[in-house]
Design an enzyme around this catalytic site. Structure first.
Site, short mmCIF file in Angstrom:
data_model
loop_
_atom_site.label_atom_id
_atom_site.label_comp_id
_atom_site.label_asym_id
_atom_site.label_seq_id
_atom_site.Cartn_x
_atom_site.Cartn_y
_atom_site.Cartn_z
N GLN A 230 1.05 0.03 -4.63
CA GLN A 230 -0.77 -0.01 -4.76
C GLN A 230 -0.61 2.01 -4.56
O GLN A 230 0.28 2.52 -3.57
CB GLN A 230 -1.21 -0.04 -4.18
CG GLN A 230 -2.36 -0.41 -4.02
CD GLN A 230 -2.96 1.29 -2.57
OE1 GLN A 230 -2.10 1.07 -1.92
NE2 GLN A 230 -4.13 1.96 -2.95
N SER B 259 1.01 -1.06 -0.03
CA SER B 259 -0.21 -0.07 -0.14
C SER B 259 1.05 1.14 0.23
O SER B 259 2.37 1.28 0.83
CB SER B 259 -1.63 -0.28 0.94
OG SER B 259 -1.34 1.26 2.01
N THR C 53 -5.63 1.88 -7.04
CA THR C 53 -7.40 1.41 -6.28
C THR C 53 -7.42 2.58 -6.83
O THR C 53 -7.33 4.08 -6.78
CB THR C 53 -7.11 1.12 -5.00
OG1 THR C 53 -5.66 0.22 -4.78
CG2 THR C 53 -8.18 0.44 -4.17
N GLY D 297 -11.86 -10.14 -1.12
CA GLY D 297 -13.00 -9.70 -0.80
C GLY D 297 -13.23 -11.06 -0.16
O GLY D 297 -14.02 -12.14 -0.83
N GLY D 298 -13.13 -11.35 1.30
CA GLY D 298 -13.71 -12.23 2.07
C GLY D 298 -13.43 -13.77 2.51
O GLY D 298 -13.65 -14.98 2.69
N HIS E 266 -13.24 -3.20 -2.11
CA HIS E 266 -11.69 -2.73 -0.48
C HIS E 266 -11.99 -3.87 0.49
O HIS E 266 -11.81 -2.96 1.79
CB HIS E 266 -12.23 -1.30 -0.96
CG HIS E 266 -11.30 -0.29 -0.67
ND1 HIS E 266 -10.47 0.24 -1.11
CD2 HIS E 266 -10.40 0.08 0.98
CE1 HIS E 266 -9.54 0.69 -0.99
NE2 HIS E 266 -9.59 0.49 0.40
N GLY F 204 -6.90 -10.29 2.00
CA GLY F 204 -6.64 -8.44 3.22
C GLY F 204 -6.67 -9.20 4.71
O GLY F 204 -5.47 -8.85 5.41
N ARG F 205 -8.14 -9.58 5.15
CA ARG F 205 -7.66 -9.74 6.64
C ARG F 205 -7.42 -10.60 6.87
O ARG F 205 -6.48 -10.27 8.27
CB ARG F 205 -8.66 -9.51 7.27
CG ARG F 205 -9.56 -8.02 7.09
CD ARG F 205 -11.18 -7.61 7.60
NE ARG F 205 -11.92 -6.53 6.87
CZ ARG F 205 -11.94 -6.19 6.15
NH1 ARG F 205 -11.89 -6.57 5.04
NH2 ARG F 205 -13.22 -5.05 6.24
#
Ligand SMILES: Cc1cc2nc3c(=O)[nH]c(=O)nc-3n(C[C@H](O)[C@H](O)[C@H](O)COP(=O)(O)O)c2cc1C
Length: 390
Positions: free
Chosen positions: A128, A108, A156, A310-311, A278, A332-333
């Site tokens: 990014q 990022s 992004t 995502g997810g 996002h 991500g998470r």
């Protein structure tokens, strides 16, 4: 903690929650407004079933792939996430873990570590960027990324400064000084291991953005960089085409949901796009990427590499995304929980969980290679998919 190893991403998340101060954990959970999109991202994977075989299964499973010109040991990429105050080693620990597991990493522009320090430990870094600042400033950032050794750019575009959260946004201090330390002290007392890890490293959580610094200048604070971005006029398609033309290499546009936008991304000569909302942190009510993926793959999948983020929390989620046409996923998470729970080893642990889950799911589906996955492997409820735009 006697045993630092965890066997699912959900366990890593529970460890992260125990370890992190509430405001840091809250910033990772995020999700804008009511959290409709952030929940749908995860729930929609749960709504998809799988269609296993029972005999004639393959002994071999090939997971290798190439995305944006980078060879990878499996179809998983580290998605860029800003200000990793979850651990003193932040993005450098993540980059090392990604190197050890043979995958690429998005860094990022709001990262807490400088791109030079990250590229030294990982040779598959995609830098990014947001559309922030003047064209000259953006050119400087591109040149710096190139000089550092970045292999690609991720632009992004899905951010519209959504800010309200029904669950109450966490308080993020401008800087960590004595005053904020006192304010944070109840959280620090209840989460001593997080604080001690920073104390041992000899520096307080970084709330600066070294990759947003102009040459020779001090890194701006998170809020300083955010302000520059908020003041910038949103990118036009001409702006995006201009930025793409400045980078002579792989270029991804992240945040695509609509078919018409996907076609424009193809037209401007991007190498890849990410179907993404996002992580549910932007416009609440945007459908989960996995619901939007097949329509985008049908429209542009022959012309551009399509990834999804995502997810994703399990290896079977990765398989579902690939079966519906993604070339790879970005996470991500999932890796942030691993980083919070156990630093570099925690990120490696999460990547191993995903690899193990991809392999066992492919085993049951009777697939020897990720290239053999297809829509028949997935059972979707009626009305599952979403087609946005034309
Ligand atoms: C704490 C946090 C910070 C993020 N920061 C950025 C960022 O700086 N740039 C970006 O492109 N995406 C950012 N994202 C979005 C991720 O790249 C990715 O799209 C999202 O996390 C995917 O969803 P997942 O967390 O469910 O895997 C961030 C996400 C989180 C959770």
């Amino acid at each position: 903690m006697a045993n630092k190893w965890f066997e699912t991403v959900a366990v890593a998340q529970r460890r992260a929650q125990k370890r992190l101060p509430a405001s840091v954990y809250g910033a990772l959970i995020a999700g804008s407004e009511k959290g409709l999109s952030s929940h749908d991202n995860v729930d929609s994977f749960d709504q998809l079933g799988l269609s296993p075989h029972i005999a004639g299964l393959s002994k071999d499973r090939r997971l290798e792939t190439t995305v944006m010109g980078q060879d990878m040991s499996m179809p998983v990429i580290i998605s860029p996430t800003g200000v990793q105050a979850v651990h003193p080693d932040g993005e450098v620990a993540v980059a090392r873990a990604a190197t050890n597991r043979g995958i690429a990493m998005g860094l990022s522009s709001f990262a807490s570590k400088a791109i030079e320090d990250v590229c030294v430990v990982n040779d598959k870094v995609f830098f990014q960027m947001y559309w922030s600042g003047t064209r000259d400033v953006m050119l400087q950032r591109l040149e710096r990324a190139k000089a550092a050794g970045a292999k690609g750019i991720i632009l992004t575009l899905d951010w519209s400064f959504a800010n309200g959260r029904d669950w109450g946004s966490p308080w993020i201090p401008e800087k960590v000084d004595l005053k904020t330390a006192i304010k944070l002290s109840p959280q620090v007392v209840s989460r001593p291991r997080w604080f001690l890890s920073f104390a041992r490293s000899g520096h307080l959580p970084a709330l600066t953005t070294p990759n947003m610094a102009s040459p020779g200048e001090k890194p701006p604070t998170f809020f300083g960089a955010y302000y520059e971005w908020m003041q910038s006029t949103p990118a036009s398609w001409d702006d995006v085409a201009w930025l793409r033309a400045q980078w002579n290499g792989p270029f991804m546009v992240k945040g695509v949901g609509r078919i018409d936008d996907a076609k424009r991304v193809v037209d401007l000569g991007a190498s890849a796009l990410s179907v993404s909302n996002h992580g549910g942190n932007n416009l609440d009510g945007t459908p989960a990427p996995i619901r939007m993926l097949p329509a985008i793959v049908d429209a542009v999948g022959e012309q551009i590499e399509v990834v999804l983020d995502g997810g994703v929390r399990r290896g079977s989620d990765v398989v579902k995304a690939l079966a519906l046409g993604a070339r790879a996923v970005m996470i991500g998470r999932a890796y942030l929980w691993g980083l919070a729970a156990n630093g570099q080893a925690g990120v490696e642990n999460v990547l191993d969980i995903l690899r193990g889950g991809i392999e066992s799911t492919m085993y049951a589906l009777g697939k020897s290679s990720i290239e053999d996955l297809n829509r028949d492997d997935v059972v979707a409820p009626a009305d599952f998919y979403r087609k946005l735009g034309q």
